[in-house]
Scaffold this motif. Structure first.
Motif, mmCIF file in Angstrom:
data_model
loop_
_atom_site.group_PDB
_atom_site.id
_atom_site.type_symbol
_atom_site.label_atom_id
_atom_site.label_comp_id
_atom_site.label_asym_id
_atom_site.label_seq_id
_atom_site.Cartn_x
_atom_site.Cartn_y
_atom_site.Cartn_z
ATOM 1 N N LEU A 222 0.861 -1.180 0.000
ATOM 2 C CA LEU A 222 0.000 0.000 0.000
ATOM 3 C C LEU A 222 0.897 1.231 0.000
ATOM 4 C CD1 LEU A 222 -1.820 -2.351 1.025
ATOM 5 C CD2 LEU A 222 -3.052 -0.668 2.389
ATOM 6 N N ASP A 223 0.936 1.913 -1.134
ATOM 7 C CA ASP A 223 1.875 3.010 -1.351
ATOM 8 C C ASP A 223 1.102 4.315 -1.527
ATOM 9 O OD1 ASP A 223 4.041 4.587 -1.927
ATOM 10 O OD2 ASP A 223 4.470 3.677 -3.875
ATOM 11 N N PRO A 224 1.131 5.210 -0.532
ATOM 12 C CA PRO A 224 0.310 6.422 -0.599
ATOM 13 C C PRO A 224 0.926 7.515 -1.460
ATOM 14 C CG PRO A 224 1.530 6.387 1.457
ATOM 15 C CD PRO A 224 1.853 5.097 0.753
ATOM 16 N N LEU B 85 -0.242 7.330 6.174
ATOM 17 C CA LEU B 85 -0.487 6.095 6.910
ATOM 18 C C LEU B 85 -1.946 5.948 7.338
ATOM 19 C CD1 LEU B 85 2.448 5.230 9.358
ATOM 20 C CD2 LEU B 85 1.551 3.883 7.456
ATOM 21 N N GLU C 221 -4.693 6.817 5.704
ATOM 22 C CA GLU C 221 -5.433 6.265 4.576
ATOM 23 C C GLU C 221 -5.021 4.818 4.305
ATOM 24 O OE1 GLU C 221 -5.678 10.596 4.497
ATOM 25 O OE2 GLU C 221 -3.976 9.224 4.653
ATOM 26 N N CYS C 222 -3.741 4.523 4.507
ATOM 27 C CA CYS C 222 -3.277 3.140 4.339
ATOM 28 C C CYS C 222 -3.954 2.207 5.340
ATOM 29 C CB CYS C 222 -1.762 3.065 4.503
ATOM 30 S SG CYS C 222 -0.811 3.717 3.109
ATOM 31 N N ALA D 135 -6.132 -0.906 4.423
ATOM 32 C CA ALA D 135 -5.640 -2.217 4.855
ATOM 33 C C ALA D 135 -6.753 -3.061 5.455
ATOM 34 C CB ALA D 135 -4.505 -2.046 5.859
ATOM 35 N N THR E 261 4.255 -1.880 8.718
ATOM 36 C CA THR E 261 4.559 -0.520 8.284
ATOM 37 C C THR E 261 5.926 -0.547 7.613
ATOM 38 O OG1 THR E 261 5.233 -0.072 10.587
ATOM 39 C CG2 THR E 261 3.107 0.800 9.860
ATOM 40 N N GLY F 172 4.279 3.911 3.471
ATOM 41 C CA GLY F 172 3.063 3.124 3.546
ATOM 42 C C GLY F 172 3.209 1.874 4.375
ATOM 43 N N ILE G 65 -4.109 5.728 -2.687
ATOM 44 C CA ILE G 65 -3.200 4.641 -2.326
ATOM 45 C C ILE G 65 -3.059 3.702 -3.517
ATOM 46 C CG2 ILE G 65 -2.690 2.796 -0.693
ATOM 47 C CD1 ILE G 65 -2.981 5.540 0.607
ATOM 48 N N LEU H 253 -2.522 0.296 -4.674
ATOM 49 C CA LEU H 253 -2.588 -1.054 -4.129
ATOM 50 C C LEU H 253 -1.766 -1.940 -5.064
ATOM 51 C CD1 LEU H 253 -5.887 -2.578 -2.713
ATOM 52 C CD2 LEU H 253 -3.833 -3.864 -3.234
#
Length: 302
Positions: free
Chosen positions: A145-147, A153, A155-156, A160, A179, A184, A232, A234
């Protein structure tokens, strides 16, 4: 004139190793030294080595410390000792030809040898090799999960929990959030080895596409840069056999000496209720948590 290299000889797992420049600062912002990095890896080895075992290891090396020159290294280092494990893998995309000989880290001595080369980051695939050094099907899946700023974090964590629900629907009842030590987080779930990397990757792409459809204001599944602002990514593609992901418990080469740190689902749920309580952890945090909570990755080990 270059400063004289200072070396001390130590014995690790019955192997004599020369460790150089232990006082050299690798993280200028926190004045964290090479000796502290080596100490972290030696201390965390009981939980890190099971994550590295039988997995070809790619390193990111920072010989002058974070902020200096760095490079990815897949091949076994020049001058590597004979006792360091290795495996040769077909890799048509490699610069050196059709094969790459990777190190295999099975003990503290091997881990210490590579860390002494300023291998701050350790990256591995989701599959292992068998006793004949033949690649097996993956034994775990990962979703990254790469914002994209300004998402972070929080929003991640929200996403998640939605991913966990999808994984549960697919029969993956156990998963562990990590983490990333960067921006992310990753989610890991165990596999029984019956599916190929391509099959797992295809399945996770379908999860990413479905969540993009259901949560279009939060999620993207394509890597196109102009789609990612405030959302994010995915990233299902980390399950492709040729891809690697930062290994749980690896340090990260960021301003602070952060770590890819396993977390609890309670921590992520708390973040959704109280934004800002979840943060990236540094190596000292991780060692304290290990003493208190044990190895959270153990939940997905076979």
């Amino acid at each position: 004139m270059a400063p004289e290299k200072q070396t001390v000889t130590v014995e690790v797992d019955g192997r004599k190793l020369g460790l150089s420049n232990l006082d050299k600062v690798l993280f200028p912002a926190t004045e964290t030294t090479k000796g502290e990095v080596l100490h972290y890896y030696a201390t965390v080895a009981p939980v890190l080595l099971p994550q590295l075992e039988h997995r070809p290891l790619t390193r990111i090396r920072f010989p002058e410390g974070v902020g200096g020159i760095s490079f990815f290294e897949k091949n076994l280092p020049q001058g590597a000792p004979d006792w360091l494990g290795r495996v040769t893998i077909d890799s048509r995309g490699s610069r050196g030809g059709d094969q790459v000989t990777y190190p295999l880290v099975e003990d503290v001595a091997g881990l210490t040898y590579l860390a002494n080369l300023a291998s701050i980051e350790l990256h591995v695939p989701q599959w292992r090799v068998d006793a004949n050094l033949t690649p097996k099907n993956p034994d775990r899946l990962v979703i990254d999960l790469d914002p994209g700023a300004p998402a972070g974090l929080h929003e991640c964590a929200v996403l998640a929990l939605a991913v966990r629900e999808r994984l549960t629907d697919l029969g993956h009842d156990t998963s562990v959030p990590v983490t990333s030590g960067s921006k992310g987080l990753q989610l890991y779930a165990p596999l029984d080895g019956s599916r190929s990397s391509d099959e797992v990757s295809d399945s996770m792409r379908e999860v990413a596409q479905a969540l993009t459809k259901d949560m279009p204001d939060l999620v993207v599944w394509k890597m196109t840069t102009n789609l990612r602002k405030g959302k994010i990514l995915l990233d299902w593609s980390q399950n492709v056999a040729a891809k690697t992901t930062v290994c749980p418990y690896s340090m990260r080469a960021k301003e602070r000496p952060t770590v890819a740190a396993p977390r609890t689902w309670d921590e992520l749920e708390r973040e959704t209720q109280h934004p800002g309580v979840l943060r990236q952890l540094d190596f000292e945090d991780v060692l304290e948590r290990l003493d208190r909570d044990g190895d959270l990755m153990d939940a997905i080990e076979h």
